[in-house]
Design an enzyme around this catalytic site. Structure first.
Site, PDB file in Angstrom:
ATOM      1  N   HIS A   1     -13.075  -3.074   9.802  1.00  0.00           N
ATOM      2  CA  HIS A   1     -11.928  -3.463   9.085  1.00  0.00           C
ATOM      3  C   HIS A   1     -11.439  -4.794   9.196  1.00  0.00           C
ATOM      4  O   HIS A   1     -11.569  -5.434  10.433  1.00  0.00           O
ATOM      5  CB  HIS A   1     -10.621  -2.344   9.650  1.00  0.00           C
ATOM      6  CG  HIS A   1      -9.524  -2.918   9.186  1.00  0.00           C
ATOM      7  ND1 HIS A   1      -8.536  -3.467  10.023  1.00  0.00           N
ATOM      8  CD2 HIS A   1      -8.826  -2.673   7.937  1.00  0.00           C
ATOM      9  CE1 HIS A   1      -7.283  -3.654   9.113  1.00  0.00           C
ATOM     10  NE2 HIS A   1      -7.547  -3.220   7.724  1.00  0.00           N
TER      11      HIS A   1
ATOM     12  N   LYS B   1      -6.104   1.291  -3.188  1.00  0.00           N
ATOM     13  CA  LYS B   1      -5.335   2.070  -2.581  1.00  0.00           C
ATOM     14  C   LYS B   1      -4.906   3.221  -3.297  1.00  0.00           C
ATOM     15  O   LYS B   1      -4.561   3.302  -4.539  1.00  0.00           O
ATOM     16  CB  LYS B   1      -4.149   1.048  -2.260  1.00  0.00           C
ATOM     17  CG  LYS B   1      -4.355  -0.063  -1.362  1.00  0.00           C
ATOM     18  CD  LYS B   1      -4.906   0.344   0.093  1.00  0.00           C
ATOM     19  CE  LYS B   1      -5.093  -1.083   0.859  1.00  0.00           C
ATOM     20  NZ  LYS B   1      -5.571  -0.700   2.238  1.00  0.00           N
TER      21      LYS B   1
ATOM     22  N   LYS C   1       2.106   3.050   2.427  1.00  0.00           N
ATOM     23  CA  LYS C   1       2.858   3.119   3.167  1.00  0.00           C
ATOM     24  C   LYS C   1       4.555   2.350   2.699  1.00  0.00           C
ATOM     25  O   LYS C   1       5.516   2.768   3.313  1.00  0.00           O
ATOM     26  CB  LYS C   1       2.745   2.296   4.464  1.00  0.00           C
ATOM     27  CG  LYS C   1       1.557   2.984   5.374  1.00  0.00           C
ATOM     28  CD  LYS C   1       1.286   2.601   6.615  1.00  0.00           C
ATOM     29  CE  LYS C   1       0.867   1.061   6.609  1.00  0.00           C
ATOM     30  NZ  LYS C   1      -0.630   0.863   5.900  1.00  0.00           N
TER      31      LYS C   1
ATOM     32  N   LYS D   1      -0.378  -7.518  10.961  1.00  0.00           N
ATOM     33  CA  LYS D   1      -0.063  -7.772   9.529  1.00  0.00           C
ATOM     34  C   LYS D   1       1.325  -7.454   9.203  1.00  0.00           C
ATOM     35  O   LYS D   1       1.853  -7.540   8.164  1.00  0.00           O
ATOM     36  CB  LYS D   1      -0.546  -6.839   8.806  1.00  0.00           C
ATOM     37  CG  LYS D   1      -2.288  -7.175   8.461  1.00  0.00           C
ATOM     38  CD  LYS D   1      -3.012  -6.227   7.593  1.00  0.00           C
ATOM     39  CE  LYS D   1      -4.471  -6.759   7.399  1.00  0.00           C
ATOM     40  NZ  LYS D   1      -5.263  -5.842   6.575  1.00  0.00           N
TER      41      LYS D   1
ATOM     42  N   ASP E   1       0.854  -1.055  -0.123  1.00  0.00           N
ATOM     43  CA  ASP E   1       0.197   0.053  -0.098  1.00  0.00           C
ATOM     44  C   ASP E   1       0.828   1.151  -0.022  1.00  0.00           C
ATOM     45  O   ASP E   1       2.079   1.027  -0.272  1.00  0.00           O
ATOM     46  CB  ASP E   1      -1.089  -0.041   1.052  1.00  0.00           C
ATOM     47  CG  ASP E   1      -0.139  -0.119   2.482  1.00  0.00           C
ATOM     48  OD1 ASP E   1       0.946   0.304   2.564  1.00  0.00           O
ATOM     49  OD2 ASP E   1      -1.024  -0.672   3.522  1.00  0.00           O
TER      50      ASP E   1
END
Length: 372
Positions: free
Chosen positions: A304, A174, A25, A59, A23
């Site tokens: 989420h 994303k 990040k 994650k 993503d």
């Protein structure tokens, strides 16, 4: 005579992804590509023979820390009445109070809390949603796993089409790349490809307030269901301001790890979509506490990840929610969720309706047992 918790079994599980995903990040240099999900499973058994299963996850870093923290405090639950979930929760919090009441501490406790709710619903021979008091038997569902940034636009289009053909109702992609113009090109391409199908975007906290305002204004033309995490997850004031100044709903909350962190959004005047994550907020017990406050404030809900848990919690929310579809955890369970016509159906099996698979056992790196 009341029942009592006889045994707890903790499992540290590492589930590799079929391929790494990225993503924003990753593209901004803050994280490495995601290659695996680390899970903490808890299996509860009582003196009367009742059982329950729950899980939490990480994650990236922190999964083993969750496992170790629960192993440090789990003994406190042995002998307690499994029906007294709130009391057990508080006793576990106090047992590990020196490391706080958020973050790893509450995420570790979450796995046991979920297992106790699963046990209670199984004992009542009800799906968890029915035990909580369901408002609906199915929820709107959208897919995220096909929209990561390592994939080309053509790949994202292909996966989106496959998701819609499989009965999923919405698509999230994303954004948040260093090249904001490329973000807009990807969104425009997906909107053209999807027609009027529901489309969401997720910036994964990668914009500052000035960039977020500009991007939210630029994204208005695409008729998005929401813009997710445009700002740092703990910028409650910034998210609240955006939620009151742009037409597209702002969504946030997935990274927050306690009820007070979520309440900060309400205190700041947030008017968007809340996305609490039961394993991250600390379990079903704190999730329900915040959901009551969010409902009172008139906020929409879109939990989420962890659809196996959140489907039940979303079904019990007063207003129509969205549930996030990720197939990543499928290998860990014998059952599959039922999806059709844009909706994900609450299973009619008791509890969460999940059975741990042989694959989950094979992926287990470490176990610990407490009680007898």
């Amino acid at each position: 005579m009341s029942d009592a918790i006889r045994r707890l079994t903790l499992s540290h599980v590492v589930l590799p992804l079929a391929q790494p995903v990225s993503d924003a990040k990753v593209l901004t240099g803050r994280q490495r590509p995601l290659t695996e999900t680390v899970l903490l499973f808890v299996e509860v058994e009582t003196e009367d023979g009742h059982r329950g299963t729950g899980f939490s996850y990480s994650k990236r870093a922190g999964g083993r820390a969750q496992y170790r923290h629960l192993a440090d405090v789990a003994e406190v639950a042995i002998g307690q009445d499994p029906s007294d979930i709130a009391r057990i929760y508080d006793s576990l919090l106090w047992a590990g109070a020196s490391v706080g009441r958020s973050g790893v501490a509450t995420q570790a406790i979450a796995a046991l809390d979920v297992a106790l709710w699963d046990l209670k619903a199984r004992r009542a021979d009800l799906p968890l949603a029915k035990l909580l008091g369901a408002h609906r038997d199915s929820c709107r569902v959208y897919n995220t796993s096909g929209g990561f940034l390592q994939a080309s636009v053509d790949e994202v289009k292909e996966r989106a089409s496959a998701s819609l053909a499989a009965g999923i109702g919405g698509i999230k992609i994303k954004v948040g790349q260093p090249d904001w113009a490329e973000d807009l090109r990807r969104v425009a391409a997906l909107r053209e490809h999807l027609g009027d199908a529901p489309l969401m975007v997720d910036a994964n906290q990668q914009w500052d307030r000035a960039r977020a305002r500009r991007m939210c204004r630029a994204l208005e033309e695409f008729d998005l269901v929401w813009i997710e995490e445009p700002l740092d997850a703990w910028d409650a004031v910034g998210h609240a301001d955006l939620s009151r100044t742009v037409d597209t709903p702002i969504a946030t909350g997935e990274m927050l790890t306690s009820v007070p962190e979520h309440v900060a959004l309400l205190d700041a005047g947030y008017r968007g979509i809340v996305q609490p994550d039961a394993p991250r907020i600390g379990g079903i017990t704190p999730f329900l506490r915040f959901a009551t406050l969010a409902s009172h404030a008139g906020l929409a809900l879109a939990p989420h990840y962890a659809m196996e848990i959140h489907l039940h919690l979303a079904a019990a929310y007063p207003t129509e929610p969205w549930v996030e579809h990720f197939e990543w955890l499928d290998p860990l369970f014998e059952e599959r969720v039922e999806i059709a016509d844009g909706r994900i159906r609450v299973p009619d099996r008791p509890g969460l309706g999940i059975t741990l698979s042989d694959r989950m056992r094979a992926l287990t790196r470490e176990t610990a047992t407490f009680g007898r």
